[in-house]
Design a protein around this motif. Structure first.
Motif, PDB file in Angstrom:
ATOM      1  N   VAL A   1       0.801  -1.381  -0.151  1.00  0.00           N
ATOM      2  CA  VAL A   1       0.037   0.093   0.084  1.00  0.00           C
ATOM      3  C   VAL A   1       0.971   1.316   0.035  1.00  0.00           C
ATOM      4  N   ASN A   2       2.037   1.112   0.519  1.00  0.00           N
ATOM      5  CA  ASN A   2       3.046   2.269   0.426  1.00  0.00           C
ATOM      6  C   ASN A   2       3.714   2.383  -0.993  1.00  0.00           C
ATOM      7  N   GLY A   3       3.566   1.822  -1.875  1.00  0.00           N
ATOM      8  CA  GLY A   3       4.347   1.720  -3.140  1.00  0.00           C
ATOM      9  C   GLY A   3       5.363   0.745  -3.046  1.00  0.00           C
ATOM     10  N   VAL A   4       6.519   1.159  -3.640  1.00  0.00           N
ATOM     11  CA  VAL A   4       7.760   0.559  -3.674  1.00  0.00           C
ATOM     12  C   VAL A   4       8.835   0.775  -2.438  1.00  0.00           C
ATOM     13  N   GLU A   5       9.006  -0.040  -1.287  1.00  0.00           N
ATOM     14  CA  GLU A   5       9.962   0.095  -0.404  1.00  0.00           C
ATOM     15  C   GLU A   5      11.161  -0.513  -0.508  1.00  0.00           C
ATOM     16  N   GLN A   6      12.236  -0.024  -0.158  1.00  0.00           N
ATOM     17  CA  GLN A   6      13.459  -0.694   0.077  1.00  0.00           C
ATOM     18  C   GLN A   6      13.457  -1.411   1.556  1.00  0.00           C
ATOM     19  N   VAL A   7      13.886  -2.659   1.534  1.00  0.00           N
ATOM     20  CA  VAL A   7      14.043  -3.528   2.638  1.00  0.00           C
ATOM     21  C   VAL A   7      15.252  -2.979   3.356  1.00  0.00           C
ATOM     22  N   CYS A   8      15.506  -2.724   4.382  1.00  0.00           N
ATOM     23  CA  CYS A   8      16.661  -2.534   4.835  1.00  0.00           C
ATOM     24  C   CYS A   8      16.779  -3.267   6.406  1.00  0.00           C
ATOM     25  N   VAL A   9      17.928  -3.106   6.982  1.00  0.00           N
ATOM     26  CA  VAL A   9      18.240  -3.950   8.379  1.00  0.00           C
ATOM     27  C   VAL A   9      18.579  -2.867   9.388  1.00  0.00           C
ATOM     28  N   GLY A  10      18.009  -2.878  10.464  1.00  0.00           N
ATOM     29  CA  GLY A  10      17.966  -2.116  11.613  1.00  0.00           C
ATOM     30  C   GLY A  10      18.622  -2.954  12.689  1.00  0.00           C
ATOM     31  N   HIS A  11      18.660  -2.417  13.740  1.00  0.00           N
ATOM     32  CA  HIS A  11      19.172  -3.076  15.183  1.00  0.00           C
ATOM     33  C   HIS A  11      18.483  -2.691  16.252  1.00  0.00           C
ATOM     34  N   GLY A  12      18.155  -3.863  17.034  1.00  0.00           N
ATOM     35  CA  GLY A  12      17.344  -3.150  18.086  1.00  0.00           C
ATOM     36  C   GLY A  12      17.511  -4.131  19.553  1.00  0.00           C
ATOM     37  N   GLU A  13      16.891  -4.228  20.353  1.00  0.00           N
ATOM     38  CA  GLU A  13      17.220  -4.869  21.723  1.00  0.00           C
ATOM     39  C   GLU A  13      17.496  -6.637  21.455  1.00  0.00           C
ATOM     40  N   LYS A  14      16.532  -6.849  20.463  1.00  0.00           N
ATOM     41  CA  LYS A  14      16.686  -8.288  20.033  1.00  0.00           C
ATOM     42  C   LYS A  14      17.727  -8.763  18.955  1.00  0.00           C
TER      43      LYS A  14
END
Length: 386
Positions: free
Chosen positions: A183-196
């Motif tokens: 629904v948001n069109g074309v998105e780039q999949v990225c990598v983040g970092h969190g507590e897990k």
């Protein structure tokens, strides 16, 4: 693809993975998140820490996966028949193998090619110092008389050459972009970092990625995630730039575009290999597992055209091997075997059966300055499916 059965790595390898994770985490911290392509590149190729750079044992029964040349000599025997046909046209020629693994295919080709059809030089483009050492040892042990004609390169040849470029299971390990359509069109999949630990993040695609995925959306409107190699043409141009005449053969698992981006593949094609387990958790002990993506062979053909290469053939691995006289080679090896052909028959099944490598793996030939029929595509040419 189950994650629950994945074995724990030994403590010393965990420390290696922790060091790589810290480098990735610091890059994420500096930017907020990074494209998946950058994560994949670091996980596989980060100097001294990435999967292909850290000296890990990767291939064979005690590694993470087995490639066709590691099963035995049938695969190389069939390739040798194709090289003989090309040699008859070119005369003096070189072979450039990209990513030679343990060196098994090189050894078998040099053993099996008749003297009149052997290359002047066998060049190996190998970025991994560890694998170069393995290959050099095997060449010295199995074909010592070839040591002065096998050359290792860290970058593609710069001087003009003619001959055959071989890339078996190379394209699947090139870093790819992941994208999501919804629904948001074309998105780039990225990598983040969190507590897990590492986690998926999404942002609007830049113009390059958005343009690249135009027309790839399946008929259904539900979210769709997949991969695309936006740098394939540039990579291909680099490795073939000095090849003035000859054939480039690519063997890998993949599909034509019409099958690659089907609705039933809405989660993409990423596969990880760890101790002969195939799974889809790209965040499992980074640096200790292989991460691959299936190949879009339509994109490879288009990249070839952009580089001035002609599409000379496209078929399944089964039909390529049969076109290169697998039946005759198999019969000869059965006669010479001491187990009534049990081992070599099992090898042939692994190479050709649809549930194994036979249909999942595809073969494509791109040529420059050569217009000859190639025996590997004589039984079934699937170029119309591209």
């Amino acid at each position: 693809m189950s994650r629950s059965i994945l074995p724990e790595p030994p403590e010393e390898l965990k420390q290696l993975s922790h060091a790589l994770c810290e480098k990735i985490r610091l890059e994420i911290k500096a930017q907020g998140f990074i494209p998946f392509s950058r994560y994949m590149e670091m996980a596989l190729y980060e100097p001294g820490l990435g999967y292909y750079s850290a000296g890990l044992h990767k291939l064979g029964p005690t590694g993470d996966f087995v490639t066709a040349p590691e099963l035995g000599s049938l695969f190389a025997g069939c390739l040798a028949r194709q090289l003989e046909e090309i040699a008859a046209v070119l005369g003096a020629y070189d072979v450039l193998e990209i990513g030679a693994g343990t060196g098994r295919m090189a050894v078998d080709l040099l053993r099996l090619l008749p003297p009149a059809d052997q290359p002047r030089r066998y060049l190996i483009l190998e970025p991994s110092a560890d694998l170069r050492n393995v290959q050099q040892h095997l060449i010295a042990e199995r074909v010592p008389h070839w040591q002065d004609r096998v050359k290792w390169l860290t970058q593609p040849p710069q001087e003009p050459w003619q001959g055959v470029l071989l890339a078996n299971e190379v394209l699947d390990a090139l870093a790819v972009e992941r994208f999501r359509l919804g629904v948001n069109g074309v998105e780039q999949v990225c990598v983040g970092h969190g507590e897990k630990g590492f986690t998926w993040r999404y942002r609007p695609a830049n113009s390059e990625l958005e343009l690249a995925v135009q027309g790839l959306r399946p008929a259904e409107d539900s979210p769709f995630v997949s991969e695309i190699n936006v740098h394939l043409a540039g990579w291909l141009r680099t490795v073939t730039a000095a090849q003035k005449t000859g054939v480039a053969l690519f063997i890998d698992y993949g599909y034509p575009r019409s099958e690659f981006y089907r609705p039933d593949r809405r989660e993409g094609t990423l596969i990880c290999h760890y101790r002969h387990h195939a799974h889809d958790n790209v965040f499992f002990w980074p640096g200790l597992q292989d991460i691959t993506a299936f190949v879009d062979f339509t994109a490879l053909a288009e990249a070839g055209s952009a580089c001035g290469l002609e599409l000379a053939g496209y078929t399944s691995q089964t039909m390529f091997l049969l076109g290169c006289e697998l039946d005759r080679i198999l019969s000869r090896q059965i006669t010479a075997s001491d187990d009534q052909g049990l081992k070599v028959n099992a090898e042939a099944r692994q190479l050709t059966m649809p549930g194994n490598m036979g249909e999942r793996f595809q073969v494509m030939a791109l040529t420059r300055g050569m217009d000859i029929p190639l025996r590997g595509f004589s039984l079934r040419d699937l170029r119309h499916r591209l």
